[in-house]
Each structure stands twice: as C-alpha cells, then as structure tokens.
Design a protein around this motif. Structure first.
Motif, PDB file in Angstrom:
ATOM      1  N   VAL A 207       0.843  -1.235   0.098  1.00 60.50           N
ATOM      2  CA  VAL A 207       0.014  -0.212  -0.051  1.00 60.50           C
ATOM      3  C   VAL A 207       0.974   1.330   0.073  1.00 60.50           C
ATOM      4  O   VAL A 207       1.544   1.385   0.986  1.00 60.50           O
ATOM      5  CB  VAL A 207      -0.868   0.001   1.098  1.00 60.50           C
ATOM      6  CG1 VAL A 207      -1.700   1.224   1.160  1.00 60.50           C
ATOM      7  CG2 VAL A 207      -1.825  -1.279   1.314  1.00 60.50           C
ATOM      8  N   VAL A 208       0.932   2.228  -1.013  1.00 58.44           N
ATOM      9  CA  VAL A 208       1.707   3.125  -1.218  1.00 58.44           C
ATOM     10  C   VAL A 208       0.920   4.519  -0.895  1.00 58.44           C
ATOM     11  O   VAL A 208      -0.183   4.645  -1.650  1.00 58.44           O
ATOM     12  CB  VAL A 208       2.055   3.185  -2.794  1.00 58.44           C
ATOM     13  CG1 VAL A 208       3.043   4.653  -2.817  1.00 58.44           C
ATOM     14  CG2 VAL A 208       2.745   2.171  -3.083  1.00 58.44           C
ATOM     15  N   LEU A 209       1.282   5.191   0.163  1.00 60.30           N
ATOM     16  CA  LEU A 209       0.700   6.357   0.587  1.00 60.30           C
ATOM     17  C   LEU A 209       1.210   7.609  -0.416  1.00 60.30           C
ATOM     18  O   LEU A 209       1.844   8.576  -0.059  1.00 60.30           O
ATOM     19  CB  LEU A 209       1.252   6.832   2.092  1.00 60.30           C
ATOM     20  CG  LEU A 209       0.948   5.561   3.095  1.00 60.30           C
ATOM     21  CD1 LEU A 209       1.468   5.929   4.264  1.00 60.30           C
ATOM     22  CD2 LEU A 209      -0.778   5.577   3.169  1.00 60.30           C
ATOM     23  N   ALA A 210       0.438   7.636  -1.485  1.00 64.60           N
ATOM     24  CA  ALA A 210       0.679   8.655  -2.600  1.00 64.60           C
ATOM     25  C   ALA A 210      -0.137  10.056  -2.246  1.00 64.60           C
ATOM     26  O   ALA A 210      -0.874  10.342  -2.849  1.00 64.60           O
ATOM     27  CB  ALA A 210       0.473   8.114  -3.863  1.00 64.60           C
ATOM     28  N   VAL A 211       0.038  10.560  -1.052  1.00 65.78           N
ATOM     29  CA  VAL A 211      -0.734  11.488  -0.500  1.00 65.78           C
ATOM     30  C   VAL A 211       0.216  12.812   0.218  1.00 65.78           C
ATOM     31  O   VAL A 211       1.348  12.319   0.274  1.00 65.78           O
ATOM     32  CB  VAL A 211      -1.568  11.080   0.756  1.00 65.78           C
ATOM     33  CG1 VAL A 211      -2.671  10.277   0.060  1.00 65.78           C
ATOM     34  CG2 VAL A 211      -0.968  10.657   1.790  1.00 65.78           C
ATOM     35  N   PRO A 212      -0.237  13.757   0.242  1.00 64.64           N
ATOM     36  CA  PRO A 212       0.719  14.898   0.697  1.00 64.64           C
ATOM     37  C   PRO A 212       1.146  14.653   2.221  1.00 64.64           C
ATOM     38  O   PRO A 212       0.528  13.806   2.906  1.00 64.64           O
ATOM     39  CB  PRO A 212      -0.093  16.287   0.724  1.00 64.64           C
ATOM     40  CG  PRO A 212      -1.149  15.888  -0.444  1.00 64.64           C
ATOM     41  CD  PRO A 212      -1.586  14.374  -0.105  1.00 64.64           C
TER      42      PRO A 212
ATOM     43  N   VAL B  87       2.927  -4.200   3.242  1.00 66.34           N
ATOM     44  CA  VAL B  87       3.667  -3.280   3.603  1.00 66.34           C
ATOM     45  C   VAL B  87       3.239  -1.939   3.117  1.00 66.34           C
ATOM     46  O   VAL B  87       2.549  -1.764   2.161  1.00 66.34           O
ATOM     47  CB  VAL B  87       4.991  -3.534   2.416  1.00 66.34           C
ATOM     48  CG1 VAL B  87       6.084  -2.614   2.387  1.00 66.34           C
ATOM     49  CG2 VAL B  87       5.486  -5.040   2.851  1.00 66.34           C
ATOM     50  N   LEU B  88       3.510  -1.018   4.022  1.00 62.35           N
ATOM     51  CA  LEU B  88       3.226   0.553   3.727  1.00 62.35           C
ATOM     52  C   LEU B  88       4.510   1.070   2.955  1.00 62.35           C
ATOM     53  O   LEU B  88       5.425   1.021   3.619  1.00 62.35           O
ATOM     54  CB  LEU B  88       2.653   1.280   5.001  1.00 62.35           C
ATOM     55  CG  LEU B  88       1.244   0.869   5.311  1.00 62.35           C
ATOM     56  CD1 LEU B  88       1.278   1.815   6.704  1.00 62.35           C
ATOM     57  CD2 LEU B  88       0.211   1.582   4.497  1.00 62.35           C
TER      58      LEU B  88
ATOM     59  N   GLY C   8       2.546  -4.919  13.288  1.00 60.53           N
ATOM     60  CA  GLY C   8       2.919  -5.784  12.315  1.00 60.53           C
ATOM     61  C   GLY C   8       2.598  -5.614  10.850  1.00 60.53           C
ATOM     62  O   GLY C   8       2.970  -6.304   9.945  1.00 60.53           O
ATOM     63  N   VAL C   9       2.796  -4.390  10.465  1.00 55.32           N
ATOM     64  CA  VAL C   9       2.513  -3.733   9.179  1.00 55.32           C
ATOM     65  C   VAL C   9       3.745  -2.784   9.037  1.00 55.32           C
ATOM     66  O   VAL C   9       3.864  -1.605   9.572  1.00 55.32           O
ATOM     67  CB  VAL C   9       1.182  -2.966   8.915  1.00 55.32           C
ATOM     68  CG1 VAL C   9       1.456  -2.330   7.474  1.00 55.32           C
ATOM     69  CG2 VAL C   9       0.054  -3.764   9.178  1.00 55.32           C
ATOM     70  N   PRO C  10       4.861  -3.216   8.431  1.00 52.82           N
ATOM     71  CA  PRO C  10       6.168  -2.575   8.642  1.00 52.82           C
ATOM     72  C   PRO C  10       6.181  -1.423   7.503  1.00 52.82           C
ATOM     73  O   PRO C  10       5.142  -1.388   6.369  1.00 52.82           O
ATOM     74  CB  PRO C  10       7.095  -3.469   7.736  1.00 52.82           C
ATOM     75  CG  PRO C  10       6.399  -4.650   7.178  1.00 52.82           C
ATOM     76  CD  PRO C  10       5.104  -4.564   7.762  1.00 52.82           C
TER      77      PRO C  10
END
Length: 222
Positions: free
Chosen positions: A73-78, A98-99, A134-136
């Motif tokens: 999951v890519v946090l493509a946010v400001p 994975v974040l 548990g979410v790196p």
C-alpha cells in the motif's frame, strides 16, 4: 503482486501507477477518498496504456477498499494527510502488508522550498507511528519528479533511496522499484535515515527552479 496507490489520482500516484502497469505484470489499484474519482482516474490510466499497446485493467476504489485488496500500500498523499490516511485504512491492513511512503514535508517562502521536519522526526516516522502493529513501513520514491515519472516516453535513469527497519519489507519494495525501467533502488539504511532523504526533495525543486533546462530533476549516485 497487487499494489494499492492511496491518493493514486495525484501526481506521484499517477506516475507510479503508469510505470508499474506499463513495465510490470503487477496488479495496480487506485485509491481515493472519493471512489468515483478513483474509478475515473483508473479509466484514464487504462486509456493511456491502451494508446501504447498495453491492455491492462486498472481498478479504482475508496482508499480502505483499495488497501484491503493489496499487499503493498503506497501512501501517495501529501505529508499532512499521511497520518489520517493510515488511520482511515488501518482495519484494511493485515499483518505482513507493506506500507510505502514517498511523502516529504515542505514549506515555501520567497527564497524557495525548504524541508519541514515534523515533530516525529520525519514524514516516514509519522507513517510508522500510525501504522498498525505488524505492518512494516518503507520510505521510498521521495525524490522522483512526478512529471518525469508519468511521462512514459521519458527515460528515467535515476535512483530511488529506500529506508526501512524490516529487511523483508525493504526487499519487497526494492523488487517493485527495480521493475520500473530506468529506476535503480538503493538501500539507504534504517528508518532513522529518512530525514536526510526527505530533505533532498526541496533541494531538487530549488535547483530545477533556478537553472534553465533542469526541469523534472532526479538523482543518480555514481
């Protein structure tokens, strides 16, 4: 692998979505707070890919639904939306997902852009603090010019620096980055090194702004 780009309707999300869909066989899912906007953008990306002879399905969902359908999951946010985005999708994240955060905090004044370091130490650390146990989290793709990334005619020839404390998560993102033609992932160590990497982004913008012919700069380490 299935990749969800939360905020994938924006500039960096567009570039990563198009590159992964064009260069790899990974499934790409677009997320947005507005599911209609996500679906509309996904269709735009499909049209762009189709014009280049690539028949790929790109789906669009509300952010939490997009995260639920992906393992990366890519946090493509400001930067100022990183924490609330992670919190909004936390129940959709599973152990081992994975974040990835490419966000950089910046401020602008009459002299140009400057790194705005948050109280947590870095924007990457904000994501770590908000992520479920548990979410790196992996910091990556910070210093990429969105316009250059989204232009599939552009040869990248640039590097992206990866920081993480979880070696398996970092390797997952390394492989994803390496799948994009012309993008070389480099290991920059642990999460404690993320401020130095995030601070490169305003530097690149200032150099591009003040020097003719240097639009959409990237970095290459030789």
């Amino acid at each position: 692998m299935r990749i969800a780009l939360l905020g994938g309707t924006g500039d960096i999300g567009e570039g990563l979505a198009l590159r992964w869909a064009f260069h790899t066989d990974h499934d790409v899912v677009i997320g947005s707070r507005d599911p209609d906007k996500a679906r509309a953008k996904a269709e735009e990306y499909e049209t762009e890919l189709s014009s280049r002879g690539v028949d790929r399905k790109v789906n669009g969902f509300e952010n939490a639904m997009a995260a639920d359908r992906a393992s990366v999951v890519v946090l493509a946010v400001p930067a100022y939306h990183v924490t609330d985005t992670v919190e909004a999708v936390a129940d959709s994240l599973d152990d081992g997902d994975v974040l990835v955060t490419p966000a950089t905090g910046m401020q602008r004044d009459e002299d140009g852009f400057h790194y705005h370091r948050p109280g947590a130490g870095s924007v990457t650390q904000l994501a770590v603090d908000a992520a479920p146990e548990g979410v790196p989290v992996v910091g990556a793709f910070h210093n990429l010019a969105a316009g250059r990334l989204a232009d599939l005619d552009a040869d990248l020839g640039i590097d992206t620096l990866l920081v993480a404390d979880d070696p398996d998560a970092k390797e997952t993102v390394r492989l994803l980055a390496d799948g994009i033609d012309g993008l070389r992932p480099l290991d920059a160590g642990g999460l404690a090194n993320s401020p130095e990497i995030e601070a490169l982004t305003p530097l690149l913008i200032n150099v591009a702004t003040n020097n003719e012919g240097m639009h959409d700069l990237g970095v290459r380490f030789d």
